[in-house]
Design a protein around this motif. Structure first.
Motif, PDB file in Angstrom:
ATOM      1  N   GLY A 189      -5.417 -12.124 -19.900  1.00  0.00           N
ATOM      2  CA  GLY A 189      -5.266 -10.907 -19.021  1.00  0.00           C
ATOM      3  C   GLY A 189      -5.390 -11.280 -17.782  1.00  0.00           C
ATOM      4  O   GLY A 189      -5.797 -12.406 -17.259  1.00  0.00           O
ATOM      5  N   PRO A 190      -5.376 -10.281 -16.848  1.00  0.00           N
ATOM      6  CA  PRO A 190      -5.316 -10.701 -15.388  1.00  0.00           C
ATOM      7  C   PRO A 190      -6.892 -10.823 -15.010  1.00  0.00           C
ATOM      8  O   PRO A 190      -7.184 -11.161 -13.866  1.00  0.00           O
ATOM      9  N   TYR A 191      -7.946 -10.365 -15.779  1.00  0.00           N
ATOM     10  CA  TYR A 191      -9.281 -10.556 -15.402  1.00  0.00           C
ATOM     11  C   TYR A 191     -10.145 -11.531 -16.193  1.00  0.00           C
ATOM     12  O   TYR A 191     -11.351 -11.280 -16.411  1.00  0.00           O
ATOM     13  N   TRP A 224      -7.869  -2.336  -6.320  1.00  0.00           N
ATOM     14  CA  TRP A 224      -6.334  -2.858  -6.059  1.00  0.00           C
ATOM     15  C   TRP A 224      -6.111  -3.119  -4.705  1.00  0.00           C
ATOM     16  O   TRP A 224      -6.482  -2.252  -3.764  1.00  0.00           O
ATOM     17  N   ARG A 251     -10.004 -10.099 -10.673  1.00  0.00           N
ATOM     18  CA  ARG A 251     -11.370  -9.420 -11.401  1.00  0.00           C
ATOM     19  C   ARG A 251     -12.220  -8.660 -10.353  1.00  0.00           C
ATOM     20  O   ARG A 251     -12.788  -7.512 -10.709  1.00  0.00           O
ATOM     21  N   ALA A 270     -10.957  -5.784  -8.984  1.00  0.00           N
ATOM     22  CA  ALA A 270     -10.825  -4.478  -9.803  1.00  0.00           C
ATOM     23  C   ALA A 270     -12.319  -3.924 -10.110  1.00  0.00           C
ATOM     24  O   ALA A 270     -12.135  -2.601 -10.462  1.00  0.00           O
ATOM     25  N   ASP A 283      -9.271   0.522 -22.741  1.00  0.00           N
ATOM     26  CA  ASP A 283      -8.528  -0.380 -21.707  1.00  0.00           C
ATOM     27  C   ASP A 283      -7.738  -1.505 -22.004  1.00  0.00           C
ATOM     28  O   ASP A 283      -8.458  -2.592 -22.366  1.00  0.00           O
ATOM     29  N   ASP A 284      -6.480  -1.718 -21.774  1.00  0.00           N
ATOM     30  CA  ASP A 284      -5.688  -2.771 -22.418  1.00  0.00           C
ATOM     31  C   ASP A 284      -6.232  -4.143 -21.412  1.00  0.00           C
ATOM     32  O   ASP A 284      -6.034  -4.942 -22.112  1.00  0.00           O
ATOM     33  N   ARG A 285      -6.181  -3.685 -20.335  1.00  0.00           N
ATOM     34  CA  ARG A 285      -6.427  -5.028 -19.474  1.00  0.00           C
ATOM     35  C   ARG A 285      -7.773  -5.700 -19.677  1.00  0.00           C
ATOM     36  O   ARG A 285      -7.667  -7.010 -19.517  1.00  0.00           O
ATOM     37  N   THR A 286      -9.061  -5.020 -20.040  1.00  0.00           N
ATOM     38  CA  THR A 286     -10.122  -5.821 -20.371  1.00  0.00           C
ATOM     39  C   THR A 286     -10.144  -5.992 -21.619  1.00  0.00           C
ATOM     40  O   THR A 286     -11.248  -6.412 -22.241  1.00  0.00           O
ATOM     41  N   ASP A 287      -9.446  -5.235 -22.645  1.00  0.00           N
ATOM     42  CA  ASP A 287      -9.486  -5.580 -24.119  1.00  0.00           C
ATOM     43  C   ASP A 287     -10.612  -4.887 -24.706  1.00  0.00           C
ATOM     44  O   ASP A 287     -11.276  -5.272 -25.593  1.00  0.00           O
ATOM     45  N   HIS A 343      -9.159   0.560 -12.110  1.00  0.00           N
ATOM     46  CA  HIS A 343      -9.149  -0.544 -11.316  1.00  0.00           C
ATOM     47  C   HIS A 343      -8.802  -0.703  -9.937  1.00  0.00           C
ATOM     48  O   HIS A 343      -7.996  -0.046  -9.312  1.00  0.00           O
TER      49      HIS A 343
END
Length: 509
Positions: A223-225, A294, A355, A358, A162-166, A292
Motif C-alpha cells: 500500500g501507499p503507507y 494530502w 505516510r 497522511a 481503512d483499506d489503505r492501512t489494512d 488522510h
C-alpha cells in the motif's frame, strides 16, 4: 494473511533428539565437577510461559462469512489470489468431464450464491469489547463472529475500516468486561529485540510463537503507507490481525503479511507498527472512517542515478514527478523536479513522505525543505484531505490527421523519438494538450527497455527543462555530457502518470 506465495501447504515436522550416555571415569578424591548452567542471551527470558498466559485471554479468533454471487469480483477468490484449478486428467476421461461440468455449473450466471468462510485473528483493546484486526480479514463479510479464549462465541459488528492501512475495528457485546492489551511504542523496538506473536494460524486458536525484530521500515508494496516491522516469529495464514508483543506485553505491531513460496511460514513476516496504527484506530473508533493528510504530489525515491542527473549531493529525499495543479503543494509553490528533503525540520526518506503526510492534521500548515536547482527553500503547505475518488483521466480530444514527422533514432539510449503531432496523439490516445517528445520505438534489451519505456510514452522534460522536439532532447543530453554528469533525467508521461527516469551517460556516446 497476505501472501507472496502459491497454494498454501500445512506441513508437520518432528525432530527426534537423541542423547547418548557416556561413562565417566571415577575421581578417587573429588566429586564430579558440575557443568555451569546454560543461560539464555541477555534480555531473553528463561520462558515465555508467564507472558503468554497473561496475554492469551485478550487475543481472539475472527471468523467471517460472505455470500458470493457467480461472476462477482470475489467469486472463487481466496486470500492468496488463487482460483480453483481443475485436476489434470487424461483427455476424454469421465473425471475430466465431471470436473469441467462441475466448475461450469459453479460459475454459471444462474448458479445459486455460495457462502465463503474466512478465519483471522484480532485482539481486544478495551474491556467493553473493542477489537482490532486487519481490514482484509473482514472485507465484504456478511457476518463476523469472534471466539474468545474460553470458547465464548460472540457476534461482532464493524465499527470502521481503512483499506489503505489494512486496519479494521470491531465491537462485541459481552456480559462482563473483557481482558485487554495495550499498545507500546513501536519506535523503541530495535532490530534484534525479542517479540511474541499470538494468533490463530490455520484455525489453531491461541497459537504462540516467538522470534525477534528482523528489520524495520520494510516496504513490500502492499500500500501507499508501507512501513512494516519484519519479524522471524512464525506467522501463517490465520495470523492476520493478531498482535505482535514486546517483552513487556505491549502490542508493537499488527501481523499482516508474510513472504512465502509455499504458503507457510519461512520466518519472514510483516507487522503494521503500533505507532502508525494507533491514530488510524482512534479515528475509526470515533467516526467509523479515516481521513488522510494530502498535499497532491507524485513522488519518487532519489536514487544515486537520479541524484547524479540532478547534481544533488547526497542522494536523499523525494523527487516530485508531478504536482497536481489544484493540490496544496502546487498552491504553495512546489513544482515538478523539486526534491523534498525535510518535513517540519526532520530529514525524510522519499518513500516515507506519503505516510508522514497522511498522519498530519488536515487544515494545519507543515514546513517542507525543498531542494531546487542547487538551492534549499522552505515552503509552508496547508495539509489537505486525501480525495476519496481518483481524478478521471483526461479524455482524448478528436484530432485532425496530418502527416507525421519522421522518427529520430537514439541508438545509445535504445529508443526512437519524434515530434508529437496530431497523428501521434490520435494513434496513442493522447490528450490534445499533451506536450513533449514522443517515444515511437524501443529497442529490446536496450537502456530504454530496461527502464520500462514503451512506444507511446512522452518525454516532457530532460534535466528539468521542457523539450518539444528531438533536437531539444539531444541538446539537453549533450549539455549533461559537457557538464560531466553521470546520468541524465527524463520526465516521462505514460498511462500511469509522470515519473523520472535516469539514463546513464558513462557508457553512452
Amino acid at each position: 494473511m497476505r501472501l507472496f506465495s502459491s497454494i498454501p501447504v500445512l506441513s508437520l515436522a518432528s525432530v527426534l533428539l537423541a542423547s547418548g550416555a557416556h561413562a565417566a571415569a571415577p575421581a578417587p578424591d573429588t566429586a564430579p565437577a558440575s557443568s555451569p548452567a546454560a543461560h539464555p542471551p541477555a534480555g531473553a527470558p528463561d520462558s515465555f510461559a508467564d507472558l503468554a498466559a497473561r496475554l492469551l485471554p485478550a487475543v481472539v479468533n475472527v471468523s467471517t462469512s460472505e455470500t458470493v454471487k457467480p461472476g462477482s469480483d470475489d467469486d472463487d477468490d481466496d486470500d492468496d489470489g488463487q482460483t480453483p484449478q481443475v485436476p489434470n486428467f487424461p483427455p476424454g476421461s469421465p473425471f475430466e468431464k465431471f470436473f469441467h461440468d462441475f466448475m461450469n455449473r459453479q460459475n454459471a450466471p444462474d448458479a445459486p450464491p455460495r457462502k465463503m468462510q474466512a478465519l483471522g485473528s484480532g485482539f481486544i483493546i478495551d474491556p467493553s469489547g473493542v477489537i482490532v484486526t486487519n481490514n482484509h480479514v473482514i472485507h465484504n463479510a456478511d457476518q463476523i463472529t469472534v471466539t474468545l479464549q474460553d470458547n465464548t462465541v460472540l457476534k461482532a459488528r464493524l465499527i470502521g475500516h481503512d483499506d489503505r492501512t489494512d486496519l479494521a475495528v470491531l465491537k462485541v457485546d459481552a456480559p462482563h468486561p473483557l481482558p485487554m492489551v495495550g499498545f507500546g511504542d513501536s519506535d523503541h523496538a530495535r532490530v534484534g529485540d525479542w517479540v511474541l506473536a499470538i494468533g490463530n494460524p490455520f484455525g489453531l486458536a491461541g497459537t504462540v510463537t516467538a522470534g525477534i525484530v528482523s528489520s524495520r521500515g520494510r516496504n513490500i508494496d502492499a500500500g501507499p503507507y508501507d512501513d512494516f516491522i519484519q519479524t522471524d516469529a512464525p506467522i501463517n495464514k490465520g495470523n492476520s490481525g493478531g498482535p505482535l508483543f514486546n517483552m513487556r506485553g505491549e502490542v508493537i505491531g499488527i501481523n499482516t503479511a508474510i513472504y512465502s513460496p509455499s504458503g507457510g511460514s519461512i520466518g519472514i513476516g510483516f507487522s503494521i507498527p503500533s505507532n502508525e496504527a494507533q491514530g488510524i484506530i482512534a479515528q475509526l473508533r470515533a467516526s467509523g472512517h479515516v481521513t488522510h493528510g494530502w498535499i497532491g504530489v507524485h513522488i519518487q525515491d532519489v536514487t544515486q542515478d537520479i541524484a547524479d542527473g540532478l547534481n544533488l549531493k547526497p542522494a536523499r529525499g523525494a523527487l516530485v514527478a508531478e504536482a497536481e495543479p489544484k493540490g496544496p503543494a502546487a498552491a504553495a509553490g512546489i513544482k515538478t523536479g523539486d526534491v523534498i528533503q525535510t518535513l517540519n525540520d526532520k530529514d525524510i526518506e522519499g518513500r516515507s513522505l506519503p505516510r508522514l503526510v497522511a498522519q498530519l492534521p488536515i487544515g494545519k500548515d507543515a514546513t517542507f525543505g525543498v531542494w531546487r536547482h542547487g538551492q534549499v527553500l522552505s515552503v509552508k503547505v496547508r495539509i489537505g484531505q486525501l480525495p476519496d475518488d481518483k481524478p478521471d483521466d483526461k479524455a482524448a480530444a478528436p484530432a485532425k490527421k496530418k502527416d507525421g514527422n519522421g522518427a529520430v533514432a537514439m541508438r545509445d539510449l535504445g529508443l526512437s523519438v519524434a515530434t508529437l503531432d496530431d497523428v501521434a496523439r490520435q494513434k496513442f490516445n493522447l490528450p490534445s494538450d499533451q506536450r513533449g517528445v514522443l517515444v515511437t520505438d524501443v529497442t529490446d534489451g536496450g537502456p530504454a527497455a530496461e527502464r520500462g519505456l514503451k512506444a507511446g510514452d512522452v518525454v516532457t522534460e530532460v534535466s528539468q527543462s521542457p523539450v518539444a522536439t528531438p533536437a531539444d532532447l539531444s541538446r539537453r543530453i549533450d549539455e549533461a555530457r559537457k557538464a560531466h554528469r553521470h546520468s541524465v533525467l527524463f520526465l516521462v508521461q505514460n498511462g500511469d502518470g509522470l515519473r523520472w527516469v535516469p539514463f546513464p551517460l558513462d557508457d553512452t556516446h
